[in-house]
Design a protein around this motif. Structure first.
Motif, short mmCIF file in Angstrom:
data_model
loop_
_atom_site.label_atom_id
_atom_site.label_comp_id
_atom_site.label_asym_id
_atom_site.label_seq_id
_atom_site.Cartn_x
_atom_site.Cartn_y
_atom_site.Cartn_z
N ALA A 59 0.73 -1.03 -0.41
CA ALA A 59 -0.48 -0.02 -0.05
C ALA A 59 0.79 1.26 -0.01
O ALA A 59 2.18 1.52 0.04
N ILE A 60 0.43 2.70 -0.35
CA ILE A 60 0.87 3.89 -0.28
C ILE A 60 0.28 5.00 0.59
O ILE A 60 -1.14 4.72 -0.06
N LEU A 61 0.65 5.47 1.40
CA LEU A 61 -0.20 6.73 1.68
C LEU A 61 -0.21 7.81 0.22
O LEU A 61 0.62 7.92 0.42
N THR A 62 -1.49 8.40 0.12
CA THR A 62 -1.65 9.54 -0.96
C THR A 62 -2.66 10.06 0.00
O THR A 62 -3.54 10.28 0.53
N HIS A 63 -3.16 11.13 -1.61
CA HIS A 63 -4.38 11.86 -0.65
C HIS A 63 -5.30 11.64 -1.98
O HIS A 63 -6.32 12.08 -1.82
N GLY A 64 -5.36 10.71 -2.55
CA GLY A 64 -6.18 9.83 -3.22
C GLY A 64 -6.06 10.67 -4.67
O GLY A 64 -7.13 10.13 -5.32
N GLU A 65 -6.20 11.99 -5.06
CA GLU A 65 -6.24 12.50 -6.12
C GLU A 65 -5.55 11.84 -7.55
O GLU A 65 -5.37 12.29 -8.66
N GLY A 66 -4.21 11.01 -7.04
CA GLY A 66 -3.52 10.92 -7.62
C GLY A 66 -2.46 12.34 -8.22
O GLY A 66 -2.28 12.71 -7.02
N TYR A 150 -2.53 -1.88 -3.94
CA TYR A 150 -3.12 -2.68 -4.52
C TYR A 150 -2.59 -4.34 -4.35
O TYR A 150 -2.01 -4.88 -4.15
N VAL A 151 -3.93 -4.85 -4.47
CA VAL A 151 -4.91 -6.35 -4.28
C VAL A 151 -4.29 -7.51 -5.05
O VAL A 151 -4.92 -6.44 -6.07
N PRO A 152 -3.88 -8.54 -4.60
CA PRO A 152 -4.43 -9.03 -6.34
C PRO A 152 -5.47 -9.70 -6.66
O PRO A 152 -6.88 -9.75 -5.85
N ALA A 153 -5.64 -9.67 -7.57
CA ALA A 153 -6.97 -9.64 -8.25
C ALA A 153 -8.44 -10.38 -8.25
O ALA A 153 -9.22 -10.33 -8.02
N ALA A 218 -7.10 -2.28 -7.70
CA ALA A 218 -6.65 -0.77 -6.58
C ALA A 218 -7.52 -0.59 -5.61
O ALA A 218 -9.06 -0.75 -6.29
N VAL A 219 -6.70 -1.20 -4.11
CA VAL A 219 -8.08 -0.66 -3.34
C VAL A 219 -7.98 0.72 -2.36
O VAL A 219 -7.20 0.93 -1.63
N MET A 248 2.74 9.82 -0.19
CA MET A 248 3.97 8.58 -0.99
C MET A 248 4.31 7.79 0.36
O MET A 248 5.98 7.16 0.10
N THR A 249 4.10 7.17 1.33
CA THR A 249 4.63 6.59 2.16
C THR A 249 4.47 5.07 2.00
O THR A 249 3.02 5.23 1.78
N LEU A 250 5.27 4.43 1.81
CA LEU A 250 4.34 3.01 1.68
C LEU A 250 4.23 2.69 2.81
O LEU A 250 4.90 2.20 4.14
N ALA A 251 3.23 1.21 2.67
CA ALA A 251 3.16 0.34 3.71
C ALA A 251 2.27 -0.64 4.04
O ALA A 251 2.63 -1.11 2.25
N THR A 252 2.33 -2.06 4.35
CA THR A 252 1.73 -3.05 4.28
C THR A 252 0.66 -3.46 5.08
O THR A 252 0.31 -3.17 5.81
#
Length: 268
Positions: A59-66, A150-153, A218-219, A248-252
């Motif tokens: 996962a990644i932390l964002t503001h959701g608008e790309g 980003y989950v496996p389909a 994408a979830v 833009m900080t990575l996570a799991t």
């Protein structure tokens, strides 16, 4: 001689009616009762119970608008860098100046956002179309964060609405501050390619990283707010880390999937 005496005694009492019949020992009855109770309980659980499971995904932390990639409109030398990495800029804000054969050109932001990557330096020679910066679309600096997982389909269909999510943030020691709490906001149904992910995040390397095991779905996860926490979000520990989180900080992420009845996978 002894055998003959035993045989004669056997003939005198052929039915052994004087010996009481023992159906089972007390230990045998106990084992039988326990077996029946366990079997009955297992049968009831198989019909009415459920099995909870989770899926782990990057996962990644964002503001959701790309994000978007800012490119140089002309070839030349960078004469001034007018923005800083991490700075939030309005639309049409100057980012740098480039000296070209026709004169100086000012490269400006396309939309308001935060500069997450600044790929040029003063005096650098850039070509037409060269990547200059990655800008995350955000209208204000204190806009709330979301997590894009980003989950496996193959697992996407089993993610229910508002499912609980635990996020282990890369910059936060989980053994000290715990995990970040959130809930599923939306689930895309179309798997994304590396190019699509790179375009959304403004980073080609992340696009490749998130598609190593195939095209994911994408979830979007809404982070649970907590005004009392320094970060502004709820954690499994009392207050979480004593510093704010950045995009833009990575996570799991660990997402709770829809419960499955045991009978579903016991029956053909």
């Amino acid at each position: 001689m002894q055998f003959r005496r035993q045989a004669l005694a056997k003939l005198q009492t052929p039915d052994e009616l004087d010996i009481p019949v023992r159906l089972a020992r007390p230990q045998g009855w106990f084992v039988l009762i326990v077996t029946v109770v366990v079997t009955a309980a297992a049968s009831v659980w198989a019909v009415t119970g459920s099995v909870a499971s989770t899926v782990s995904a990057p996962a990644i932390l964002t503001h959701g608008e790309g994000s978007y990639i800012l490119q140089s409109p002309a070839a030349g030398q960078v004469t001034a860098v007018l923005a800083k990495q991490g700075q939030t800029l309005p639309a049409d804000a100057p980012v740098l100046r480039v000296r070209t054969a026709q004169g100086e050109t000012v490269v400006r932001t396309v939309a308001a956002g935060r500069v997450t990557v600044l790929a040029v330096a003063l005096g650098q020679i850039v070509s037409t179309g060269a990547d200059i910066a990655a800008v995350e679309k955000v209208s204000r600096a204190n806009a709330p964060l979301v997590a894009t997982v980003y989950v496996p389909a193959e697992n996407a269909a089993r993610i229910p609405a508002h499912a609980p999510v635990d996020l282990t943030v890369q910059t936060v020691p989980a053994e000290r501050f715990g995990v970040l709490r959130g809930h599923v906001l939306s689930v895309d149904r179309v798997p994304q390619s590396a190019r699509q992910i790179a375009a959304f995040l403004g980073d080609a390397q992340l696009g490749e990283q998130f598609t190593k095991k195939g095209r994911p779905v994408a979830v979007t996860v809404r982070l649970d707010a907590s005004p009392a926490a320094r970060s502004g979000y709820r954690w499994s520990s009392a207050g979480g880390p004593p510093y704010p989180l950045t995009s833009m900080t990575l996570a799991t992420a660990a997402i709770r999937l829809a419960d499955r009845r045991p009978v579903d996978w016991l029956l053909p």
